[in-house]
Write a protein that holds these residues in place. Structure first.
Motif, PDB file in Angstrom:
ATOM      1  N   ARG A  90       0.823  -1.210   0.000  1.00 21.90           N
ATOM      2  CA  ARG A  90       0.000   0.000   0.000  1.00 21.90           C
ATOM      3  C   ARG A  90       0.852   1.254   0.000  1.00 21.90           C
ATOM      4  O   ARG A  90       0.473   2.264  -0.567  1.00 21.90           O
ATOM      5  N   VAL A  91       2.012   1.234   0.661  1.00 23.25           N
ATOM      6  CA  VAL A  91       2.767   2.470   0.835  1.00 23.25           C
ATOM      7  C   VAL A  91       3.977   2.577  -0.099  1.00 23.25           C
ATOM      8  O   VAL A  91       4.450   3.679  -0.354  1.00 23.25           O
ATOM      9  N   ALA A  92       4.463   1.487  -0.629  1.00 25.62           N
ATOM     10  CA  ALA A  92       5.650   1.555  -1.482  1.00 25.62           C
ATOM     11  C   ALA A  92       5.260   2.021  -2.883  1.00 25.62           C
ATOM     12  O   ALA A  92       4.158   1.769  -3.334  1.00 25.62           O
TER      13      ALA A  92
ATOM     14  N   LEU B 291      -0.825   4.701 -10.557  1.00 24.95           N
ATOM     15  CA  LEU B 291      -1.330   4.491  -9.212  1.00 24.95           C
ATOM     16  C   LEU B 291      -2.752   3.937  -9.278  1.00 24.95           C
ATOM     17  O   LEU B 291      -3.512   4.282 -10.184  1.00 24.95           O
ATOM     18  N   PRO B 292      -3.125   3.086  -8.333  1.00 21.40           N
ATOM     19  CA  PRO B 292      -4.512   2.614  -8.319  1.00 21.40           C
ATOM     20  C   PRO B 292      -5.452   3.728  -7.895  1.00 21.40           C
ATOM     21  O   PRO B 292      -5.051   4.670  -7.206  1.00 21.40           O
ATOM     22  N   GLY B 293      -6.709   3.637  -8.310  1.00 23.13           N
ATOM     23  CA  GLY B 293      -7.707   4.615  -7.895  1.00 23.13           C
ATOM     24  C   GLY B 293      -7.618   5.901  -8.674  1.00 23.13           C
ATOM     25  O   GLY B 293      -6.831   6.055  -9.611  1.00 23.13           O
ATOM     26  N   PRO B 294      -8.414   6.890  -8.281  1.00 25.69           N
ATOM     27  CA  PRO B 294      -8.496   8.140  -9.042  1.00 25.69           C
ATOM     28  C   PRO B 294      -7.303   9.064  -8.887  1.00 25.69           C
ATOM     29  O   PRO B 294      -7.114   9.986  -9.662  1.00 25.69           O
ATOM     30  N   GLY B 295      -6.473   8.866  -7.867  1.00 20.88           N
ATOM     31  CA  GLY B 295      -5.319   9.732  -7.657  1.00 20.88           C
ATOM     32  C   GLY B 295      -5.669  10.903  -6.754  1.00 20.88           C
ATOM     33  O   GLY B 295      -6.829  11.113  -6.388  1.00 20.88           O
ATOM     34  N   PRO B 296      -4.654  11.711  -6.382  1.00 22.47           N
ATOM     35  CA  PRO B 296      -4.877  12.829  -5.458  1.00 22.47           C
ATOM     36  C   PRO B 296      -5.836  13.864  -6.055  1.00 22.47           C
ATOM     37  O   PRO B 296      -5.828  14.133  -7.257  1.00 22.47           O
ATOM     38  N   ALA B 297      -6.651  14.469  -5.171  1.00 25.79           N
ATOM     39  CA  ALA B 297      -7.584  15.502  -5.628  1.00 25.79           C
ATOM     40  C   ALA B 297      -6.914  16.863  -5.728  1.00 25.79           C
ATOM     41  O   ALA B 297      -7.287  17.681  -6.573  1.00 25.79           O
TER      42      ALA B 297
ATOM     43  N   PRO C 181      -3.883   6.380 -25.840  1.00 25.82           N
ATOM     44  CA  PRO C 181      -4.464   6.567 -24.501  1.00 25.82           C
ATOM     45  C   PRO C 181      -4.463   5.305 -23.656  1.00 25.82           C
ATOM     46  O   PRO C 181      -4.173   5.370 -22.448  1.00 25.82           O
ATOM     47  N   HIS C 182      -4.765   4.155 -24.262  1.00 27.39           N
ATOM     48  CA  HIS C 182      -4.754   2.903 -23.492  1.00 27.39           C
ATOM     49  C   HIS C 182      -3.347   2.601 -22.987  1.00 27.39           C
ATOM     50  O   HIS C 182      -3.160   2.227 -21.817  1.00 27.39           O
ATOM     51  N   TRP C 183      -2.348   2.744 -23.841  1.00 24.25           N
ATOM     52  CA  TRP C 183      -0.968   2.489 -23.433  1.00 24.25           C
ATOM     53  C   TRP C 183      -0.573   3.441 -22.305  1.00 24.25           C
ATOM     54  O   TRP C 183       0.056   3.024 -21.317  1.00 24.25           O
ATOM     55  N   ALA C 184      -0.942   4.703 -22.423  1.00 24.12           N
ATOM     56  CA  ALA C 184      -0.574   5.686 -21.399  1.00 24.12           C
ATOM     57  C   ALA C 184      -1.210   5.345 -20.052  1.00 24.12           C
ATOM     58  O   ALA C 184      -0.549   5.400 -19.012  1.00 24.12           O
ATOM     59  N   ARG C 185      -2.485   4.980 -20.077  1.00 21.07           N
ATOM     60  CA  ARG C 185      -3.168   4.655 -18.811  1.00 21.07           C
ATOM     61  C   ARG C 185      -2.571   3.432 -18.136  1.00 21.07           C
ATOM     62  O   ARG C 185      -2.581   3.344 -16.897  1.00 21.07           O
ATOM     63  N   THR C 186      -2.078   2.488 -18.900  1.00 15.32           N
ATOM     64  CA  THR C 186      -1.590   1.231 -18.338  1.00 15.32           C
ATOM     65  C   THR C 186      -0.081   1.217 -18.093  1.00 15.32           C
ATOM     66  O   THR C 186       0.421   0.272 -17.477  1.00 15.32           O
ATOM     67  N   HIS C 187       0.634   2.252 -18.520  1.00 12.69           N
ATOM     68  CA  HIS C 187       2.088   2.262 -18.362  1.00 12.69           C
ATOM     69  C   HIS C 187       2.638   3.466 -17.611  1.00 12.69           C
ATOM     70  O   HIS C 187       3.792   3.416 -17.154  1.00 12.69           O
ATOM     71  N   LEU C 188       1.883   4.535 -17.485  1.00 11.87           N
ATOM     72  CA  LEU C 188       2.443   5.783 -16.980  1.00 11.87           C
ATOM     73  C   LEU C 188       1.720   6.267 -15.727  1.00 11.87           C
ATOM     74  O   LEU C 188       0.507   6.060 -15.581  1.00 11.87           O
ATOM     75  N   ARG C 189       2.448   6.940 -14.865  1.00 13.25           N
ATOM     76  CA  ARG C 189       1.838   7.569 -13.693  1.00 13.25           C
ATOM     77  C   ARG C 189       1.363   8.963 -14.091  1.00 13.25           C
ATOM     78  O   ARG C 189       2.089   9.950 -13.985  1.00 13.25           O
ATOM     79  N   ILE C 190       0.147   9.018 -14.587  1.00 10.39           N
ATOM     80  CA  ILE C 190      -0.408  10.249 -15.123  1.00 10.39           C
ATOM     81  C   ILE C 190      -1.742  10.551 -14.461  1.00 10.39           C
ATOM     82  O   ILE C 190      -2.426   9.667 -13.944  1.00 10.39           O
ATOM     83  N   ALA C 191      -2.113  11.826 -14.481  1.00 11.16           N
ATOM     84  CA  ALA C 191      -3.452  12.233 -14.053  1.00 11.16           C
ATOM     85  C   ALA C 191      -4.470  11.619 -15.010  1.00 11.16           C
ATOM     86  O   ALA C 191      -4.210  11.482 -16.207  1.00 11.16           O
ATOM     87  N   LYS C 192      -5.622  11.261 -14.503  1.00  8.27           N
ATOM     88  CA  LYS C 192      -6.564  10.483 -15.301  1.00  8.27           C
ATOM     89  C   LYS C 192      -7.713  11.298 -15.876  1.00  8.27           C
ATOM     90  O   LYS C 192      -8.408  10.831 -16.782  1.00  8.27           O
TER      91      LYS C 192
END
Length: 363
Positions: free
Chosen positions: A54-56, A77-83, A207-218
Motif C-alpha cells: 500500500r505504501v511503497a 497508481l490505483p484509484g483516481p489519484g490525489p484531488a 491513450p490505453h498504453w498511457a493509462r496502463t504504463h504511466l503515472r499520469i493524471a486520469k
C-alpha cells in the motif's frame, strides 16, 4: 518453511505415528504448538507484505534514454489519484535531476496499433519530477511534428525542460508520436484504406498504453493533444472529434483542416475522391456535430508573425474552437517564420495551461 525443511531430517523420517506414540501427549502438543507458531508467522508476513504494497511506490518498467542511461518509468497508481493540484503538494527533493529524460518507445515499450497503422516508434519525455523515486501523477501531452518530418522529441523536450526548471521540476509527461507513417505521407488524421487506422492509434491505442504504463493524471482536463504544422491540424481535428479523451488542444502553426496545402491530393489518396467524406472529417464539420460537448475545454494556438499562411490558418482554427465552445487563445510569435516558431510557440502556449494542469498556482 520450517515444516518442509524438517521433512528431510533423519530424526523424523519414520511415519508420524511412530514418534508420536513413543513420545506421548507432550510430543503431540509440541507439534500443535509448532504448527500454530508457523501459522502466526505466515499471517504476520502477509500483513507486512500488504502494508508495504500500500505504501511503497508501484513498480514500473525500465527504459533506456537517448543518452544511454537506464530510468524507471513509474507505474500508474490505483484509484483516481490525489484531488489536490500537484503544485500544492509537490516538494522537490534535494537530488532532483536538472533535466528530464527521453526514452525511445521501441521493443517491449512500443505502442502497438490495433488498426493497421504503421507508425514509426514514438518517444517518451519524462520531466525531472517523474524521475524521482515516488513521483506524483502528472499531466499528459501527446505531441506530433509536421509533414514532411519525423516524430522528433527534441523540440518539445527542450521546451519542457525549460518550463520544468521554472516550476521545481514539474512538467507534463509527453508522448511524441507519429501521425504520418513515413516522412512524406499525409494520412489526413483519419482512418483510411490507404494508410490504416491513424485516428484509432491516437484516440484509442495511445491513450490505453498511457493509462496502463504511466503515472499520469486520469481526468481529461489534464490531457492535451498537441502538434506543430500538420501535427497541429491533427491536434485540432482529434481534440474536436474526441472531447471525452482530450480536454485541451495546442496547435502550433497548425492547419485549420487536413490537407490545406494539397487538398486535391488528400481528397484522392485518403478519401478516394469522396468529397462528402472529406468534408465530414474537417474540424468545422465535426465541431457542429459535437456541439455542446466542449464546456471547460481549452485550446491554444500560436503562429510566427513572419508566417502569413499559418497565421491565417491558426486564426481560422481558433475561430472554429471558439465557436464550438472552447476557451480559446491565439498568440503571435514575434520575428518567427514557420519553422522557427516551434520552440517559442511551445514556450508561449504551455504556460497558459500550467495552472489548469495543476502545475502552477491558479490566478
Amino acid at each position: 518453511m520450517r515444516f518442509l525443511e524438517g521433512r528431510s531430517d533423519p530424526r523424523i523420517r519414520p511415519p508420524f505415528g511412530v514418534p508420536i506414540a513413543a513420545h506421548g501427549l507432550r510430543s503431540r502438543r509440541g507439534h500443535l504448538l509448532s504448527l500454530l507458531f508457523v501459522l502466526l508467522l505466515l499471517i504476520a508476513a502477509l500483513a507486512v507484505h500488504e502494508t508495504l504494497a500500500r505504501v511503497a511506490p508501484a513498480a514500473g518498467a525500465t527504459g533506456t534514454t537517448t543518452r544511454g542511461a537506464t530510468v524507471r518509468i513509474a507505474a500508474p497508481l490505483p484509484g483516481p489519484g490525489p484531488a489536490a493540484p500537484v503544485a500544492d503538494t509537490w516538494r522537490a527533493p534535494g537530488d532532483l535531476p536538472e533535466q528530464g529524460a527521453v526514452v525511445p518507445l521501441s521493443g517491449a515499450l512500443r505502442i502497438p496499433s490495433t488498426a493497421g497503422f504503421a507508425a514509426r516508434s514514438a518517444s517518451l519525455y519524462l520531466p525531472p519530477a517523474a524521475l524521482t523515486p515516488d513521483p506524483p501523477p502528472l499531466p499528459l501531452i501527446v505531441f506530433m511534428m509536421g509533414q514532411p518530418g519525423s516524430p522528433d522529441p527534441g523540440p518539445i523536450s527542450e521546451a519542457m525542460d525549460r518550463l520544468a526548471s521554472e516550476h521545481h521540476g514539474l512538467a507534463p509527461i509527453v508522448i511524441v508520436a507519429d501521425q504520418l507513417g513515413a516522412p512524406d505521407n499525409n494520412p489526413a488524421c483519419v482512418d483510411s484504406a490507404a494508410f490504416g487506422g491513424v485516428e484509432e492509434y491516437f484516440t484509442t491505442d495511445i491513450p490505453h498504453w498511457a493509462r496502463t504504463h504511466l503515472r499520469i493524471a486520469k481526468d481529461p482536463s489534464a490531457w492535451t493533444i498537441a502538434g506543430f504544422s500538420n501535427g497541429g491540424g491533427c491536434a485540432l481535428a482529434w481534440g474536436i472529434a474526441h472531447p471525452d479523451v482530450w480536454g485541451n488542444v495546442v496547435s502550433l502553426s497548425g492547419e485549420s483542416f487536413q490537407g490545406t496545402e494539397f487538398p486535391d491530393e488528400v481528397l484522392q489518396q485518403v478519401f478516394g475522391g469522396d468529397e462528402a467524406a472529406y468534408e465530414a472529417a474537417k474540424p468545422a464539420t465535426t465541431a457542429a456535430r459535437n456541439a455542446g460537448r466542449f464546456a471547460g475545454h481549452v485550446a491554444v494556438f500560436t503562429a510566427g508573425d513572419q508566417d502569413p499562411v499559418f497565421t491565417e490558418q491558426t486564426k481560422r482554427s481558433a475561430q472554429i474552437a471558439h465557436d464550438a465552445g472552447f476557451e480559446t487563445s491565439w498568440f503571435a510569435i514575434p520575428g518567427a517564420d514557420h519553422t522557427s516558431a516551434l520552440v517559442p510557440g511551445l514556450l508561449r502556449a504551455f504556460p497558459e495551461l500550467y495552472p489548469r494542469l495543476g502545475l502552477a498556482p491558479q490566478g
